[in-house]
Scaffold this motif. Structure first.
Motif, PDB file in Angstrom:
ATOM      1  N   SER A  16      45.893  50.070  55.675  1.00  0.00           N
ATOM      2  CA  SER A  16      46.120  49.107  56.755  1.00  0.00           C
ATOM      3  C   SER A  16      46.278  49.790  58.107  1.00  0.00           C
ATOM      4  CB  SER A  16      47.362  48.253  56.455  1.00  0.00           C
ATOM      5  OG  SER A  16      47.086  47.406  55.364  1.00  0.00           O
ATOM      6  N   THR A  17      46.616  51.082  58.093  1.00  0.00           N
ATOM      7  CA  THR A  17      46.707  51.790  59.375  1.00  0.00           C
ATOM      8  C   THR A  17      45.306  52.080  59.928  1.00  0.00           C
ATOM      9  OG1 THR A  17      46.746  53.934  58.260  1.00  0.00           O
ATOM     10  CG2 THR A  17      48.878  52.907  58.731  1.00  0.00           C
ATOM     11  N   GLN A  18      44.318  52.011  59.062  1.00  0.00           N
ATOM     12  CA  GLN A  18      42.951  52.310  59.525  1.00  0.00           C
ATOM     13  C   GLN A  18      42.065  51.061  59.625  1.00  0.00           C
ATOM     14  OE1 GLN A  18      43.207  55.046  56.285  1.00  0.00           O
ATOM     15  NE2 GLN A  18      42.075  56.599  57.453  1.00  0.00           N
ATOM     16  N   LEU A  19      42.364  50.082  58.811  1.00  0.00           N
ATOM     17  CA  LEU A  19      41.569  48.850  58.841  1.00  0.00           C
ATOM     18  C   LEU A  19      42.489  47.667  59.112  1.00  0.00           C
ATOM     19  CD1 LEU A  19      38.996  48.867  55.872  1.00  0.00           C
ATOM     20  CD2 LEU A  19      38.554  49.181  58.294  1.00  0.00           C
ATOM     21  N   SER A  20      42.091  46.855  60.076  1.00  0.00           N
ATOM     22  CA  SER A  20      42.932  45.703  60.414  1.00  0.00           C
ATOM     23  C   SER A  20      42.876  44.653  59.305  1.00  0.00           C
ATOM     24  CB  SER A  20      42.469  45.090  61.733  1.00  0.00           C
ATOM     25  OG  SER A  20      41.189  44.523  61.545  1.00  0.00           O
ATOM     26  N   ASP A  21      43.792  43.726  59.365  1.00  0.00           N
ATOM     27  CA  ASP A  21      43.864  42.689  58.335  1.00  0.00           C
ATOM     28  C   ASP A  21      42.588  41.865  58.255  1.00  0.00           C
ATOM     29  OD1 ASP A  21      46.320  43.497  57.580  1.00  0.00           O
ATOM     30  OD2 ASP A  21      47.435  41.926  58.623  1.00  0.00           O
ATOM     31  N   SER A  22      41.946  41.700  59.417  1.00  0.00           N
ATOM     32  CA  SER A  22      40.734  40.869  59.395  1.00  0.00           C
ATOM     33  C   SER A  22      39.643  41.513  58.534  1.00  0.00           C
ATOM     34  CB  SER A  22      40.217  40.644  60.816  1.00  0.00           C
ATOM     35  OG  SER A  22      39.905  41.884  61.418  1.00  0.00           O
ATOM     36  N   TRP A  23      39.573  42.843  58.544  1.00  0.00           N
ATOM     37  CA  TRP A  23      38.585  43.509  57.703  1.00  0.00           C
ATOM     38  C   TRP A  23      38.979  43.402  56.234  1.00  0.00           C
ATOM     39  CZ3 TRP A  23      34.210  44.025  59.806  1.00  0.00           C
ATOM     40  CH2 TRP A  23      34.081  44.380  61.164  1.00  0.00           C
ATOM     41  N   ARG A  24      40.293  43.438  56.003  1.00  0.00           N
ATOM     42  CA  ARG A  24      40.753  43.286  54.619  1.00  0.00           C
ATOM     43  C   ARG A  24      40.418  41.885  54.105  1.00  0.00           C
ATOM     44  NH1 ARG A  24      46.609  45.191  52.169  1.00  0.00           N
ATOM     45  NH2 ARG A  24      46.111  44.694  49.992  1.00  0.00           N
ATOM     46  N   THR A  25      40.633  40.895  54.970  1.00  0.00           N
ATOM     47  CA  THR A  25      40.328  39.521  54.587  1.00  0.00           C
ATOM     48  C   THR A  25      38.841  39.360  54.285  1.00  0.00           C
ATOM     49  OG1 THR A  25      42.087  38.785  56.054  1.00  0.00           O
ATOM     50  CG2 THR A  25      40.524  37.109  55.344  1.00  0.00           C
ATOM     51  N   LEU A  26      38.035  40.072  55.070  1.00  0.00           N
ATOM     52  CA  LEU A  26      36.591  39.989  54.877  1.00  0.00           C
ATOM     53  C   LEU A  26      36.183  40.450  53.484  1.00  0.00           C
ATOM     54  CD1 LEU A  26      34.232  39.227  56.832  1.00  0.00           C
ATOM     55  CD2 LEU A  26      33.873  41.667  57.145  1.00  0.00           C
ATOM     56  N   GLY A  27      36.943  41.399  52.931  1.00  0.00           N
ATOM     57  CA  GLY A  27      36.605  41.934  51.615  1.00  0.00           C
ATOM     58  C   GLY A  27      37.412  41.299  50.493  1.00  0.00           C
ATOM     59  N   ALA A  28      38.050  40.174  50.770  1.00  0.00           N
ATOM     60  CA  ALA A  28      38.946  39.572  49.769  1.00  0.00           C
ATOM     61  C   ALA A  28      38.319  38.363  49.088  1.00  0.00           C
ATOM     62  CB  ALA A  28      40.246  39.171  50.436  1.00  0.00           C
ATOM     63  N   ILE A  29      38.797  38.120  47.876  1.00  0.00           N
ATOM     64  CA  ILE A  29      38.520  36.863  47.181  1.00  0.00           C
ATOM     65  C   ILE A  29      39.891  36.282  46.881  1.00  0.00           C
ATOM     66  CG2 ILE A  29      37.496  35.766  45.153  1.00  0.00           C
ATOM     67  CD1 ILE A  29      35.684  38.251  44.884  1.00  0.00           C
ATOM     68  N   GLY A  30      40.220  35.201  47.541  1.00  0.00           N
ATOM     69  CA  GLY A  30      41.573  34.661  47.405  1.00  0.00           C
ATOM     70  C   GLY A  30      42.580  35.666  47.929  1.00  0.00           C
ATOM     71  N   ASP A  31      43.548  35.980  47.086  1.00  0.00           N
ATOM     72  CA  ASP A  31      44.599  36.909  47.514  1.00  0.00           C
ATOM     73  C   ASP A  31      44.281  38.355  47.141  1.00  0.00           C
ATOM     74  OD1 ASP A  31      46.045  34.823  48.557  1.00  0.00           O
ATOM     75  OD2 ASP A  31      47.094  34.427  46.658  1.00  0.00           O
ATOM     76  N   ASP A  32      43.186  38.568  46.445  1.00  0.00           N
ATOM     77  CA  ASP A  32      42.859  39.929  45.993  1.00  0.00           C
ATOM     78  C   ASP A  32      41.783  40.566  46.860  1.00  0.00           C
ATOM     79  OD1 ASP A  32      44.640  39.762  43.840  1.00  0.00           O
ATOM     80  OD2 ASP A  32      43.133  38.709  42.628  1.00  0.00           O
ATOM     81  N   THR A  33      42.030  41.838  47.192  1.00  0.00           N
ATOM     82  CA  THR A  33      41.040  42.569  47.986  1.00  0.00           C
ATOM     83  C   THR A  33      40.121  43.342  47.044  1.00  0.00           C
ATOM     84  OG1 THR A  33      42.806  42.889  49.605  1.00  0.00           O
ATOM     85  CG2 THR A  33      40.777  44.149  49.934  1.00  0.00           C
ATOM     86  N   TYR A  34      38.829  43.122  47.202  1.00  0.00           N
ATOM     87  CA  TYR A  34      37.844  43.806  46.351  1.00  0.00           C
ATOM     88  C   TYR A  34      36.958  44.766  47.138  1.00  0.00           C
ATOM     89  CZ  TYR A  34      38.795  40.757  42.341  1.00  0.00           C
ATOM     90  OH  TYR A  34      39.376  40.115  41.287  1.00  0.00           O
ATOM     91  N   GLY A  35      36.818  44.491  48.421  1.00  0.00           N
ATOM     92  CA  GLY A  35      35.859  45.283  49.189  1.00  0.00           C
ATOM     93  C   GLY A  35      36.514  46.057  50.315  1.00  0.00           C
ATOM     94  N   LEU A  36      36.105  47.295  50.459  1.00  0.00           N
ATOM     95  CA  LEU A  36      36.555  48.107  51.580  1.00  0.00           C
ATOM     96  C   LEU A  36      35.360  48.236  52.544  1.00  0.00           C
ATOM     97  CD1 LEU A  36      39.058  50.409  52.185  1.00  0.00           C
ATOM     98  CD2 LEU A  36      36.983  51.781  52.166  1.00  0.00           C
ATOM     99  N   THR A  37      35.471  47.568  53.675  1.00  0.00           N
ATOM    100  CA  THR A  37      34.366  47.568  54.641  1.00  0.00           C
ATOM    101  C   THR A  37      34.250  48.935  55.295  1.00  0.00           C
ATOM    102  OG1 THR A  37      34.806  45.236  55.075  1.00  0.00           O
ATOM    103  CG2 THR A  37      33.421  46.403  56.664  1.00  0.00           C
ATOM    104  N   TYR A  38      33.030  49.496  55.281  1.00  0.00           N
ATOM    105  CA  TYR A  38      32.852  50.804  55.918  1.00  0.00           C
ATOM    106  C   TYR A  38      31.919  50.752  57.131  1.00  0.00           C
ATOM    107  CZ  TYR A  38      28.295  51.305  53.618  1.00  0.00           C
ATOM    108  OH  TYR A  38      26.992  51.124  53.220  1.00  0.00           O
ATOM    109  N   THR A  39      31.190  49.654  57.252  1.00  0.00           N
ATOM    110  CA  THR A  39      30.381  49.502  58.465  1.00  0.00           C
ATOM    111  C   THR A  39      30.134  48.022  58.698  1.00  0.00           C
ATOM    112  OG1 THR A  39      28.404  50.282  59.654  1.00  0.00           O
ATOM    113  CG2 THR A  39      28.086  49.623  57.374  1.00  0.00           C
ATOM    114  N   TYR A  40      29.815  47.701  59.900  1.00  0.00           N
ATOM    115  CA  TYR A  40      29.554  46.293  60.210  1.00  0.00           C
ATOM    116  C   TYR A  40      28.504  46.218  61.305  1.00  0.00           C
ATOM    117  CZ  TYR A  40      32.294  47.021  64.430  1.00  0.00           C
ATOM    118  OH  TYR A  40      32.744  47.494  65.641  1.00  0.00           O
ATOM    119  N   GLY A  41      27.945  45.057  61.431  1.00  0.00           N
ATOM    120  CA  GLY A  41      26.908  44.886  62.441  1.00  0.00           C
ATOM    121  C   GLY A  41      26.986  43.533  63.111  1.00  0.00           C
TER     122      GLY A  41
END
Lengths: 323, 431
Positions: free
Chosen positions: B127-152
């Motif tokens: 969380s110190t490196q990725l904001s919550d919004s990126w975590r939410t982007l990789g989540a299904i419900g309350d569980d995080t499955y994806g760690l975003t490494y790039t975006y466009g």
């Protein structure tokens, strides 16, 4: 002679091969019957590797495809048995019905064009076989080109701007002309048919030319001596006697066109608005893009049946002489 | 040090870390000691992105000499999920899956192929490196499955600077300015200003940005979940705006659009000078630099989709790529170490070298090229919505794109109704 041609159509160089001993099993004639596989267990031993390979590479995948067609499989989810559900859904699917119509037009179009041109070129080439050999080789070379490579070449020919080869040729007579042949629903399928026919001409040319070459010279010489003109010789002797080659060409090109996928995938991707989607492409889309494996498998089985419907009469006709 | 902290090995690693600190060993060296074995990544990216991945893996192995990264490469054309599914169903075992489709993430999770990474997230303090919004982007419900490494950025319009300069116009900032620019550009000799590559999928880009600009990201989210029907007036409004663009003479003929994929239209813009605007993802940057040999920010640039003035001009469509952790991988420790590495400054720098932006706070945005910086800033200032097409079920997205092709052939009111009804009919059976 004519019987020899009819019976020997698979061997372009040996229309009278049975009479010449080219295809008969030595000794069979002495016993008054053809040799049979069951005559010797050694034969089974010899074909065993092929049978094993055939079972692994053809029979098993085929059986597995048929099995899958009875299941509803979506993505990575667990399969659910649906019996004939996929087949019922398939024939109720207007997209699939449209696909069948498109596939029929494509198949008949490609076969008719490629065989007609191949047959015609074979007739013409037969009048000067040596001189036309390089030409025949060039035409046949297209048959050996991968469909994908051929499709990319046709993309350049049919590209929608004025730089497209076809548009630029038409542009000589009609400056500024540009038509998106593959993006227009009225022309996309026909553009595909032409593109697919281009590479399919080589085989009919080869087969029909071989059939013409197998016509005994004495028959042609007799026609000349009787004063027949070249057009009459072509119409009354060469064309009828080359029909066995034409039949084989129709059979092979029909099957190839029915199974066509690569060229459609590269040139149009089934579009625009699904207007060039054949059974092969439908099968791919359902199985690989939407990953409805069971549904795609059902489409595959339907395609298989279509291929069998085309193949069986031809195979029966061609093996009718075998006892 | 965070890299090795996973699962049952944590106490041992903490102990080793203490010992290492006592010996004055650096965290990187510790990581090298703690993570070992083979790490298998399901790789489907090609071209420059494949080269980027080769560099990332080499850097990771250099930092972790005990680890050997092996790619399980699947190849294909178009949507790569088919090839990935085939590999996974075929029994291939991998530790990490590179993924860009949220719908596929859900499919993988439902099938039990990937697992949540929340524990690793906490233990490694991502969380110190990725904001919550990126975590939410990789989540299904309350569980995080994806760690975003790039975006466009998917709401940016690419253009060639000399086209606009020669026509004497600035990059349009408003819808009216965009519409007005068409005649100016045509008068300057350009055939059809706006590239709409509609052979496969790229024509939906314009619709999706228009959807969030006319009705907001909430509408797009609701539509993706089918909480609102496709016949909703909000969806219709986006298509009406699209029709307005077509009526203004933005584009080539329908048949030309339907005959062209995005790369052909990019050629028309950057090589043939027949087009002026192309709304497409950030991969265009690599093509412009590498394939066309153009100078980023000088020969070409990007502007964010013009303001419509409908109250949603702060919205942008985005895509992203993420890493998923499998449930049956043989080396989850190394996988987590790799996840952690991908958020590092080193990995971000490697990505920047290839023109890709990292969402990590450790990324130095000054390393990005000028166009990437425009894009990154635009996304940072926006309410973002993930690409709609990647959120829809497979059969629906297919129907959606085909129906949009019909719309391009005839953008009349009656056709808009027909198109939306057809998509809605498919949606009824797709969810």
């Amino acid at each position: 002679m004519s019987n020899g041609v009819v019976n020997g159509e698979t061997a372009p160089s040996g229309p009278t091969s049975t009479a010449r001993g080219g295809r008969a099993i030595p000794g069979a004639a002495h016993e008054g019957r053809l040799w049979r596989l069951s005559d010797t267990p050694a034969a089974w031993l010899l074909i065993l590797p092929v049978l094993v390979f055939f079972s692994i590479s053809v029979v098993y995948p085929l059986a597995e495809t048929i099995r899958l067609s009875f299941f509803d499989i979506r993505g990575l989810s667990a399969p659910r048995y649906v019996g004939l559900g996929n087949y019922i859904a398939l024939f109720a699917d207007p997209l699939f019905r449209n696909t069948i119509v498109t596939a029929l037009i494509f198949t008949l179009g490609v076969t008719a064009i490629s065989v007609s041109i191949g047959w015609g070129l074979a007739m013409l080439s037969a009048f000067a076989p040596a001189q036309t050999m390089p030409f025949r080789m060039m035409v046949f070379a297209a048959f050996g080109i991968s469909e994908t490579v051929s499709a990319y070449m046709w993309i350049m020919i049919l590209r929608p701007d004025q730089a497209g080869l076809l548009n630029s040729i038409i542009g000589i007579f009609n400056p500024g002309f540009a038509h998106a042949w593959l993006g227009d629903q009225n022309t996309a399928l026909w553009a595909l048919i032409i593109a697919a026919s281009w590479s399919a001409v080589g085989l009919p040319l080869l087969l029909c030319f071989a059939a013409v070459q197998a016509i005994p010279k004495s028959v042609l010489e007799a026609a000349y001596m009787d004063g027949a003109r070249p057009t009459s010789i072509m119409r009354h002797i060469m064309m009828p006697l080359s029909l066995p080659g034409v039949r084989v060409a129709i059979f092979i090109n029909l099957l190839n066109a029915l199974r066509a996928f690569d060229i459609i995938f590269v040139l149009t991707g089934g579009g625009p608005v699904r207007s060039t989607e054949t059974i092969g492409y439908f099968m791919y889309r359902e199985s690989m893009t939407q990953f409805k494996l069971g549904y795609g498998a059902a489409a595959t089985v339907v395609l298989l049946i279509a291929v069998l419907v085309v193949s069986i009469p031809a195979i029966l006709q061609r093996t009718a002489g075998a006892k | 040090m965070k890299n090795g902290l996973f699962g049952l090995r944590r106490p041992a690693i903490v102990g080793a870390a203490s010992a290492a600190l006592l010996l004055g060993t650096s965290p990187a060296a510790l990581q090298a000691q703690e993570v070992s074995g083979e790490l298998i990544i399901l790789q489907w990216l090609g071209g420059t992105e494949a080269e980027l991945w080769a560099d990332l893996q080499a850097a990771f192995m250099e930092a972790n000499p005990g680890v050997t990264v092996r790619e399980l490469v699947v190849t294909g054309v178009g949507d790569m999920r088919g090839a990935m599914r085939t590999a996974l169903l075929g029994g291939e075992t991998v530790d990490i899956i590179i993924n860009t489709w949220p719908a596929f993430r859900a499919e993988l999770a439902d099938a039990g192929i990937i697992q949540p990474i929340d524990d690793a997230w906490t233990e490694n303090d991502w969380s110190t490196q990725l904001s919550d919004s990126w975590r939410t982007l990789g989540a299904i419900g309350d569980d995080t499955y994806g760690l975003t490494y790039t975006y466009g950025n998917r709401s940016g319009i690419w253009y060639k600077t000399e086209h606009l300069e020669n026509a004497g116009i600035e990059p349009p900032q408003t819808w009216d300015a965009l519409i007005a620019s068409f005649d100016t550009l045509k008068a300057a000799g350009h055939e059809a200003p706006f590239a709409v590559p509609a052979q496969f999928w790229a024509h939906s880009e314009l619709f999706e940005t228009l959807l969030i600009r006319t009705s907001g990201v909430e509408t797009a989210t609701a539509l993706a979940a089918h909480d609102i029907p496709w016949t909703d007036p909000a969806v219709r409004a986006a298509l009406e705006k699209y029709a307005e663009l077509l009526a203004a003479g933005c584009c080539a003929s329908a048949s030309t659009m339907l005959a062209s994929d995005w790369d052909a239209e990019a050629d028309q813009l950057f090589l043939a000078d027949n087009r002026n605007y192309l709304l497409i993802g950030m991969w265009m940057n690599t093509r412009a630099r590498n394939d066309y040999g153009l100078s980023e920010g000088e020969d070409y640039s990007m502007f964010q989709f013009p303001a419509l003035g409908l109250g949603h001009d702060d919205t942008s469509m985005v895509d992203s790529k993420e890493l998923n952790l499998t449930t049956n991988g043989n080396n989850p420790e190394a996988a987590i170490a790799f996840f952690d590495f991908m958020l590092s400054a080193e990995a971000s720098e490697i990505q920047a070298g290839y023109g890709f932006a990292s969402p990590s706070s450790e990324a130095d945005t000054s390393l990005l090229g000028p166009v990437q910086q425009i894009s990154t800033a635009a996304v940072a200032e926006s309410q973002v919505q993930f690409v709609l097409g990647d959120l829809l079920p497979g059969d629906l997205v297919d129907e959606y794109r085909v129906q949009l092709q019909r719309f391009l052939q005839d953008p009349s009111d009656a056709m808009i109704d027909s198109v939306l009804e057809a998509i809605e009919a498919k949606a009824q059976v797709s969810y």
